[in-house]
Design a protein around this motif. Structure first.
Motif, PDB file in Angstrom:
ATOM      1  N   ARG A  25       0.849  -1.190   0.000  1.00 13.86           N
ATOM      2  CA  ARG A  25       0.000   0.000   0.000  1.00 13.86           C
ATOM      3  C   ARG A  25       0.883   1.238   0.000  1.00 13.86           C
ATOM      4  NH1 ARG A  25      -3.598   1.426   5.146  1.00 13.86           N
ATOM      5  NH2 ARG A  25      -4.317   3.472   4.504  1.00 13.86           N
ATOM      6  N   ILE A  26       0.730   2.036  -1.047  1.00 13.56           N
ATOM      7  CA  ILE A  26       1.463   3.294  -1.150  1.00 13.56           C
ATOM      8  C   ILE A  26       0.570   4.381  -0.558  1.00 13.56           C
ATOM      9  CG2 ILE A  26       2.495   4.964  -2.726  1.00 13.56           C
ATOM     10  CD1 ILE A  26       3.176   2.569  -4.563  1.00 13.56           C
ATOM     11  N   ILE A  27       1.028   4.969   0.529  1.00 11.95           N
ATOM     12  CA  ILE A  27       0.210   5.883   1.321  1.00 11.95           C
ATOM     13  C   ILE A  27       0.126   7.278   0.701  1.00 11.95           C
ATOM     14  CG2 ILE A  27      -0.107   6.899   3.623  1.00 11.95           C
ATOM     15  CD1 ILE A  27      -0.307   3.851   3.582  1.00 11.95           C
ATOM     16  N   THR A  28       1.248   7.802   0.224  1.00 10.91           N
ATOM     17  CA  THR A  28       1.296   9.181  -0.256  1.00 10.91           C
ATOM     18  C   THR A  28       1.384   9.238  -1.779  1.00 10.91           C
ATOM     19  OG1 THR A  28       3.694   9.243  -0.067  1.00 10.91           O
ATOM     20  CG2 THR A  28       2.443   9.968   1.839  1.00 10.91           C
ATOM     21  N   THR A  29       1.148  10.411  -2.332  1.00 10.61           N
ATOM     22  CA  THR A  29       1.228  10.591  -3.777  1.00 10.61           C
ATOM     23  C   THR A  29       2.676  10.620  -4.242  1.00 10.61           C
ATOM     24  OG1 THR A  29       1.197  12.989  -3.556  1.00 10.61           O
ATOM     25  CG2 THR A  29      -0.930  11.898  -3.861  1.00 10.61           C
ATOM     26  N   ASN A  30       2.851  10.313  -5.503  1.00 12.91           N
ATOM     27  CA  ASN A  30       4.135  10.419  -6.188  1.00 12.91           C
ATOM     28  C   ASN A  30       5.265   9.667  -5.492  1.00 12.91           C
ATOM     29  OD1 ASN A  30       2.999  12.055  -8.211  1.00 12.91           O
ATOM     30  ND2 ASN A  30       3.144  13.805  -6.835  1.00 12.91           N
ATOM     31  N   THR A  31       5.019   8.409  -5.204  1.00 14.89           N
ATOM     32  CA  THR A  31       6.080   7.576  -4.642  1.00 14.89           C
ATOM     33  C   THR A  31       5.908   6.148  -5.161  1.00 14.89           C
ATOM     34  OG1 THR A  31       7.376   7.101  -2.666  1.00 14.89           O
ATOM     35  CG2 THR A  31       4.971   6.881  -2.476  1.00 14.89           C
ATOM     36  N   GLY A  32       6.832   5.298  -4.832  1.00 16.22           N
ATOM     37  CA  GLY A  32       6.788   3.918  -5.298  1.00 16.22           C
ATOM     38  C   GLY A  32       7.862   3.093  -4.621  1.00 16.22           C
ATOM     39  N   LEU A  33       8.025   1.873  -5.116  1.00 16.62           N
ATOM     40  CA  LEU A  33       9.064   1.003  -4.591  1.00 16.62           C
ATOM     41  C   LEU A  33       9.405  -0.077  -5.599  1.00 16.62           C
ATOM     42  CD1 LEU A  33       7.786  -1.543  -1.976  1.00 16.62           C
ATOM     43  CD2 LEU A  33       6.291  -0.332  -3.513  1.00 16.62           C
ATOM     44  N   SER A  50       0.867   8.070  -8.676  1.00 16.84           N
ATOM     45  CA  SER A  50       0.660   9.481  -8.351  1.00 16.84           C
ATOM     46  C   SER A  50      -0.581   9.662  -7.485  1.00 16.84           C
ATOM     47  CB  SER A  50       0.530  10.301  -9.634  1.00 16.84           C
ATOM     48  OG  SER A  50      -0.559   9.822 -10.400  1.00 16.84           O
ATOM     49  N   THR A  51      -1.198   8.543  -7.090  1.00 10.31           N
ATOM     50  CA  THR A  51      -2.421   8.565  -6.295  1.00 10.31           C
ATOM     51  C   THR A  51      -2.132   8.046  -4.890  1.00 10.31           C
ATOM     52  OG1 THR A  51      -3.654   8.068  -8.304  1.00 10.31           O
ATOM     53  CG2 THR A  51      -4.812   7.787  -6.229  1.00 10.31           C
ATOM     54  N   ALA A  52      -2.650   8.740  -3.885  1.00  4.22           N
ATOM     55  CA  ALA A  52      -2.445   8.306  -2.498  1.00  4.22           C
ATOM     56  C   ALA A  52      -3.317   7.103  -2.174  1.00  4.22           C
ATOM     57  CB  ALA A  52      -2.772   9.444  -1.542  1.00  4.22           C
ATOM     58  N   ASN A  53      -2.853   6.315  -1.214  1.00  2.16           N
ATOM     59  CA  ASN A  53      -3.589   5.168  -0.683  1.00  2.16           C
ATOM     60  C   ASN A  53      -3.927   4.134  -1.768  1.00  2.16           C
ATOM     61  OD1 ASN A  53      -4.484   3.867   1.593  1.00  2.16           O
ATOM     62  ND2 ASN A  53      -6.564   4.627   1.379  1.00  2.16           N
ATOM     63  N   THR A  54      -2.920   3.763  -2.520  1.00  4.77           N
ATOM     64  CA  THR A  54      -3.078   2.805  -3.613  1.00  4.77           C
ATOM     65  C   THR A  54      -2.594   1.427  -3.168  1.00  4.77           C
ATOM     66  OG1 THR A  54      -2.733   4.554  -5.225  1.00  4.77           O
ATOM     67  CG2 THR A  54      -2.412   2.300  -5.989  1.00  4.77           C
ATOM     68  N   ALA A  79       8.912   8.303   1.831  1.00  3.21           N
ATOM     69  CA  ALA A  79       7.483   8.215   2.169  1.00  3.21           C
ATOM     70  C   ALA A  79       7.152   6.764   2.493  1.00  3.21           C
ATOM     71  CB  ALA A  79       6.635   8.701   1.008  1.00  3.21           C
ATOM     72  N   ALA A  80       6.334   6.553   3.497  1.00  2.00           N
ATOM     73  CA  ALA A  80       6.021   5.196   3.967  1.00  2.00           C
ATOM     74  C   ALA A  80       5.238   4.398   2.927  1.00  2.00           C
ATOM     75  CB  ALA A  80       5.222   5.255   5.254  1.00  2.00           C
ATOM     76  N   VAL A  81       5.666   3.144   2.752  1.00  2.00           N
ATOM     77  CA  VAL A  81       4.941   2.162   1.947  1.00  2.00           C
ATOM     78  C   VAL A  81       4.712   0.962   2.850  1.00  2.00           C
ATOM     79  CG1 VAL A  81       5.038   0.655  -0.065  1.00  2.00           C
ATOM     80  CG2 VAL A  81       6.021   2.949  -0.193  1.00  2.00           C
ATOM     81  N   TRP A  82       3.494   0.468   2.911  1.00  2.00           N
ATOM     82  CA  TRP A  82       3.158  -0.667   3.763  1.00  2.00           C
ATOM     83  C   TRP A  82       3.167  -1.925   2.920  1.00  2.00           C
ATOM     84  CZ3 TRP A  82      -1.049   0.456   7.908  1.00  2.00           C
ATOM     85  CH2 TRP A  82      -0.791   1.673   8.511  1.00  2.00           C
TER      86      TRP A  82
END
Length: 149
Positions: free
Chosen positions: A63-71, A94-98, A128-131
């Motif tokens: 789960r990507i919590i914030t916009t414009n991030t990844g892993l 680019s979408t939060a909570n994905t 940015a946190a990714v769960w």
């Protein structure tokens, strides 16, 4: 329906099967741009230096919590990465909570009969946190299968 294995419908029990697997359902909160272990690791000892190893992993949910991030995820043999995605990440939004999932299959030729450890690592695109395995509701899996050489 009959499944054909080794050109006949009878399993050849003289050929050993060497399959190991690991699962993990622990939630991990990743906030690092460095490669970190995510708790998926297996050890396998091959019968021959000519053998190959088929590696498969499935990350059922991250789960990507914030916009414009990844892993990114990668497979590592002992301390050697087998493949690392270009650009520093393989999943980006680019979408939060994905919520996303990913899987990969690799064939490795380690040329060894010593015990080999394979593991899955992850790296964030930013801090940015990714769960990974949000709320421990999913199971992530790593499988190593010896292919006789």
């Amino acid at each position: 329906m009959t499944t054909v294995i080794r050109a006949s419908d009878n399993w050849d029990s003289s050929i050993p099967s060497n399959v190991v697997s690991a699962t993990n359902d622990t939630q991990i909160i990743l906030s690092s741009t460095s490669w970190v272990d995510i708790g998926l690791s297996v050890s396998i000892t091959l019968a021959s230096t000519a053998s190959k190893v088929k590696l498969e992993y499935a990350i059922q949910n991250f789960r990507i919590i914030t916009t414009n991030t990844g892993l990114s995820f990668r497979l590592v043999r002992d301390s050697t990465p087998l493949f690392t995605a270009g650009g520093g990440y393989s999943s980006y939004t680019s979408t939060a909570n994905t919520h996303l999932s990913t899987s990969n299959i690799e064939i490795d030729s380690p040329a060894s009969t010593a015990a080999i450890t394979y593991k899955v690592q992850a790296q964030g695109y930013s801090t940015a946190a990714v769960w990974i395995n949000s709320s421990s509701l999913y199971r992530n899996t790593l499988i190593a299968t010896e292919i006789a050489g």
